[in-house]
Structures are given as structure tokens and as C-alpha cells.
Design an enzyme around this catalytic site. Structure first.
Site, short mmCIF file in Angstrom:
data_model
loop_
_atom_site.label_atom_id
_atom_site.label_comp_id
_atom_site.label_asym_id
_atom_site.label_seq_id
_atom_site.Cartn_x
_atom_site.Cartn_y
_atom_site.Cartn_z
N ASN A 160 0.82 -1.21 0.00
CA ASN A 160 0.00 0.00 0.00
C ASN A 160 0.85 1.26 0.00
O ASN A 160 2.06 1.18 0.25
CB ASN A 160 -0.89 0.00 1.24
CG ASN A 160 -2.26 -0.60 0.94
OD1 ASN A 160 -2.81 -0.39 -0.14
ND2 ASN A 160 -2.80 -1.33 1.91
N ASP A 192 -7.46 -6.51 -1.39
CA ASP A 192 -8.36 -7.57 -0.91
C ASP A 192 -9.71 -7.04 -0.39
O ASP A 192 -10.58 -7.81 -0.03
CB ASP A 192 -7.67 -8.39 0.19
CG ASP A 192 -7.29 -7.53 1.41
OD1 ASP A 192 -7.74 -6.37 1.51
OD2 ASP A 192 -6.55 -8.03 2.27
N TYR A 222 -14.09 1.99 2.19
CA TYR A 222 -13.10 3.06 2.36
C TYR A 222 -13.64 4.45 2.04
O TYR A 222 -13.04 5.45 2.43
CB TYR A 222 -11.85 2.77 1.52
CG TYR A 222 -10.86 1.90 2.27
CD1 TYR A 222 -9.92 2.47 3.12
CD2 TYR A 222 -10.88 0.52 2.15
CE1 TYR A 222 -9.03 1.69 3.83
CE2 TYR A 222 -9.99 -0.27 2.85
CZ TYR A 222 -9.07 0.32 3.69
OH TYR A 222 -8.19 -0.45 4.40
N ARG A 274 -5.39 2.89 14.75
CA ARG A 274 -5.43 1.54 14.18
C ARG A 274 -4.03 0.89 14.21
O ARG A 274 -3.92 -0.31 14.46
CB ARG A 274 -5.99 1.61 12.76
CG ARG A 274 -6.07 0.28 12.03
CD ARG A 274 -7.13 -0.64 12.61
NE ARG A 274 -6.97 -2.01 12.11
CZ ARG A 274 -7.39 -3.10 12.72
NH1 ARG A 274 -8.07 -3.02 13.85
NH2 ARG A 274 -7.19 -4.28 12.21
#
Ligand code: NAD
Ligand code: G6P
Ligand code: MN
Length: 440
Positions: A147, A170, A263, A283
Site C-alpha cells: 500500500n 483484498d 473506504y 489503528r
């Protein structure tokens, strides 16, 4: 049957054991003769590698296994490079998330300023591995998860247009698995239309293999619950993911003709996201205390016991998707998969030189795109703004341009003003000194 050689780049990733378990599961349909892990952090990789070595020796003793930090060893005689590197590791993810939050702006791994900062680190890392791959195994394919996939994909489109790389995500698959769960049918039953950018897309139609329209039933569910469900086995263990699946209800409300990628919440409800964030425990902290600890303690347990007999490594959809892609390329299975590819007409009324996420048919010679036609003004407007962010990041990286990176932040829908963009940018520059090119 041909047997293949795979190198996993980012061997120390929390996802490496799952991918290896999945490869072991597919030895009949997709046989592997050689597997190598490559990482630039030898100590981190070694924990995962030693555990995998024990696992492989027990379950597939004929398979040649190695791990290294040396590029020549890693990339010689390779058919597929499965890449999932995190340049700067979790320590930098934590900063990507916490710096924007200081200014009440979304702090997220791939979206907004955090994703931009991560992109500025990842581009160099991926281009370097592509160079190694081309030098030592010019016919290999890189299947890239690293990413922010949207920015990595744009960087390779622009800076390495002939590279044999396919970028994937994914998230759509994991949403589709939830859709199938909601409907009570197997995921393989779903046939879809989808368009967008990575982490920024919409389903236009969903049918079963007999052609029955599944959209009405799904919309009815999403209108009330998002992709959340109380059904047996569908409760996500992480409260933050449960919240994301639930929030899809409000994202859906912005366009009831389509079903959204989760997202989009970061762009359409940034105020909600910031209000519900804990700026001192994001996170990244959850993952360091969760997945990272679990995977590394499972690995250490295997090493201590000297056996992987009852090991705690788990394979999942993430691993399934990349193995399915490799198998499709290796054996010409002509499977329909969502990939991040150059638009060039696939979305008719959208920038041709942009990387978009759309369904493709995958076979021996790569992929064929399935055209998605024209898109509505709402999505087109959002996508034009976001793709401009991604393009400006790549230009800023290539030219060392402060101005362009500031413009990228200004254009991000998550950032309220040019002055806030500048404050965040200046903090990010300081935090990323070791990783970003010098900006002028
Ligand atoms: P992780 O930090 O556990 O693993 C990444 C590994 O990459 C580390 O061992 C690190 O040392 C290594 N690394 C960093 N820079 C490198 C370089 N230049 N060369 C070689 N190795 C390098 O991270 P993780 O949580 O397992 O995630 C791995 C990657 O997969 C991340 O980029 C993450 O965002 C991505 N990911 C993508 C998707 C998707 O949908 N595309 C899904 C899940 C994870
Ligand atoms: C999904 C996305 C990935 C992202 C991951 C983050 O799988 O598709 O792109 O990296 O979520 O998950 P995490 O558990 O690390 O927050
Ligand atoms: Mn993703």
C-alpha cells in the site's frame, strides 16, 4: 505439470504465513518448487522464516525454501514476486495516523494525508524491487499488495510503464464475502460490475451465476445495517472493522444506485471518523497489539516447539486472492478478478491515463479489462479529485516538489484548507526525513 518459483517480498510481513499456508493448500492446482522470503529487515524476517521453514519441512519436504536480505539471491530464478512491503513499518504507520489527527484531520493508513505520506515512502521501495526483479528474472510477474496500492500503481504506470506488475486489493473480496454471507450463498456465486480507484469504488450490479439480480436484497440489507450482520460467523472480531462495515449504511445513502467500498467513509464522513478516533491509540496501535503480536507469537511458538503440528498460522481471503491471481497467470484460468489497471477507455468518461480498479479476465498473457461504460457525475467528480491527489503525489516524489505535495494534500477531500494542509505537510516532512526524497 509446470512447477513455479515464488519470492515473497516483505518476508517479515504479518501476511506471509497466511500466504504460505494457502500455497501449501494449492500444491495440486498450483505446484511450487521453490519459495524464498526477502526483506530488508533480516531480524524481523528471520522469526517468520524460521517458523515457515519448520512448517514447510513437515508439510512439503520436497519444496526448496530459503530466506535472505540479498537481492540477487532473492530475485534470481523467480516466476512470481508477491510483494507486501511496508516501508517504515508500523512505527511510521502510527505517525501517518497520528499527525493528521493533531489537526482534526482523518489519520488513516491509505486515505488522506497518512496515505500520501505512506505513498511517498512506498514508491522508492517498490521501484527498487521491480529493478531487482527485472535484472535477475525479467520474465517474472510482480503481484503487488503493498500500500497505498493506488499511489504505487500510479507510480509504476508513470515511471516504469513496461514493468510486469499487477496491483491488487483484498477489500472488495472481503466485502463480497460479507455480501455472500448476508445472502446465504457462496462467494463464488457472485458476478459483478465495479468501477473506481483503489479504496474508492462502487458495485454497479451483482448477480448470481444464473443471472438473477441480487442488488435489491443486498440494498435492503445495506440500507439498514451496512455490511454488518449478526449472522453466525459474520461478527468481525475487531470493533473498528465492525464500525466500518456498519458505516457503509451512510455511505450507501449518498448513492442508492450502487453499493460502496467501505473506504469511502474516510472521504464522505471525515468529521465522523475524526470524532470517533482516539488520537493517542490509532489503528496502528491496535494492529501492533493485535495481528502483529499474534502472528509473531505463533511463529515463536513453532520455533520453540520445533514443530508446526498444531500451529496458529491462519490462511484467509487475503492469501486466497493473491494465490488465485498467480494461478490464473500460470495456468490461463481466465478468471474474472478486480485489478488496479490503466483506464485507457475502460471507464469511458474518465481520465485515460489513470489507474482504476475494475474487473479483468486473467490468463497466461496477463489481463484483459472489462469495460465499465460511462459513470455518473457524482462518482466522476469524486474520482477526478482523488486521482489528482494520487498523480500529484507521484509527480512530487519524482520531481522533489514541495509545491506539488502541498497541492496533493490541499486536493484531498479529507483536508479542510490549504493552511491545515501546510501544517500537516511540514510535520510529515519532519517525521519522514529518512524515507522521502528531499523536497524543494
Ligand atoms: P508488516 O510491517 O508486518 O510487513 C512488511 C514487511 O516489509 C516488514 O517486514 C518490513 O521490514 C518489510 N519492508 C519494509 N520496507 C522494505 C523494503 N524496502 N524492501 C523489503 N522489505 C521491506 O506489514 P503488514 O501489515 O503485514 O502489511 C504488509 C503490506 O501489505 C502493507 O503495505 C499493507 O498496507 C499491505 N496490505 C495491502 C492490502 C491490499 O489490499 N492491497 C491488504 C493488506 C495489507
Ligand atoms: C484491507 C485493505 C488493505 C489494508 C488493510 C488494513 O485489507 O484492503 O489495503 O491494508 O485492510 O487492515 P489493518 O488490519 O492493517 O488495519
Ligand atoms: Mn486494499
Amino acid at each position: 505439470m509446470k512447477q513455479f518459483s515464488i519470492t515473497i517480498a516483505g518476508g517479515g510481513s504479518t501476511y506471509t504465513p497466511g500466504i504460505i499456508m494457502m500455497l501449501l493448500d494449492h500444491q495440486k492446482e498450483f505446484p511450487i518448487r521453490k519459495l524464498c522470503l526477502y526483506d530488508n529487515d533480516g531480524d524481523r524476517q528471520e522469526v517468520i522464516a524460521k517458523a515457515c521453514e519448520i512448517l514447510l519441512r513437515e508439510r512439503e519436504p520436497g519444496l526448496e525454501f530459503g530466506y535472505t536480505t540479498d537481492p540477487e539471491t532473492a530475485f534470481t530464478d523467480v516466476d512470481f514476486v508477491m510483494a507486501h512491503i511496508r516501508v517504515g513499518k508500523y512505527a511510521m504507520r502510527e505517525k501517518d495516523e497520528k499527525i493528521p489527527l493533531k489537526y482534526h484531520v482523518v489519520g488513516q493508513e491509505t486515505c488522506g494525508p497518512g496515505g500520501i505520506a505512506y505513498g511517498m515512502r512506498s514508491i522508492g521501495g517498490i521501484l527498487e524491487i521491480l529493478d531487482y526483479m527485472e535484472q535477475y528474472s525479467p520474465n517474472a510477474w510482480m503481484l503487488n499488495y503493498s500500500n497505498p496500492a493506488a499511489i504505487v500503481a500510479e507510480a509504476t504506470r508513470k515511471l516504469k510503464p513496461n514493468a510486469r506488475i499487477i496491483n491488487i486489493c483484498d477489500m472488495p473480496l472481503s466485502i463480497m464475502t460479507r455480501m455472500a454471507g448476508i445472502l446465504g450463498i457462496p462467494e463464488e456465486e457472485l458476478d459483478i460490475g465495479y468501477y473506481g480507484l483503489n479504496h474508492f469504488g462502487w458495485w454497479t450490479w451483482i448477480k448470481d451465476k444464473e443471472g438473477n439480480d441480487l442488488m435489491p436484497a443486498l440494498k435492503e440489507h445495506v440500507r439498514e445495517n451496512g455490511y454488518d450482520s449478526e449472522k453466525e460467523g459474520m461478527r468481525h472480531p475487531d470493533p473498528s472493522w465492525r464500525d466500518t462495515f456498519r458505516k457503509a449504511k451512510d455511505v450507501y445513502a449518498t448513492d442508492p444506485d450502487t453499493l460502496p467500498n467501505t473506504y469511502l467513509k474516510y472521504y464522505l464522513y471525515p468529521d465522523y471518523v475524526v470524532e470517533h478516533a482516539d488520537p493517542s491509540y490509532t489503528r496502528a496501535n491496535q494492529v501492533m497489539d493485535g495481528r502483529e503480536k499474534e502472528v509473531f507469537s505463533a511463529a515463536r511458538e513453532i520455533i520453540e516447539k520445533g514443530t508446526a503440528k498444531d500451529c496458529r498460522f491462519r490462511k484467509d481471503e487475503h492469501a486466497f486472492y493473491i494465490v488465485k491471481l498467480a494461478r490464473a497467470l500460470a495456468f490461463n484460468t481466465k478468471e474474472k478478478m478486480l485489478l488496479i489497471v490503466p483506464n485507457r477507455g475502460a471507464i469511458e468518461n474518465f481520465e485515460p491515463e489513470a489507474m482504476v480498479e475494475i474487473p479483468c479476465i486473467v490468463g497466461k498473457d496477463g489481463y484483459e479489462k472489462i469495460a465499465q461504460g460511462r459513470i455518473p457525475q457524482f462518482q466522476k467528480g469524486l474520482m477526478e479529485q482523488q486521482v489528482s491527489v494520487e498523480k500529484l503525489v507521484v509527480e512530487a516524489w519524482a520531481e522533489g516538489s514541495y509545491q506539488k505535495l502541498w497541492q496533493a494534500l490541499i486536493l484531498s477531500k479529507t483536508v479542510p484548507s490549504a493552511s491545515v494542509a501546510k501544517k500537516i505537510l511540514d510535520d510529515l516532512i519532519e517525521a519522514n526525513k529518512e524515507y522521502w526524497p528531499k523536497l524543494k
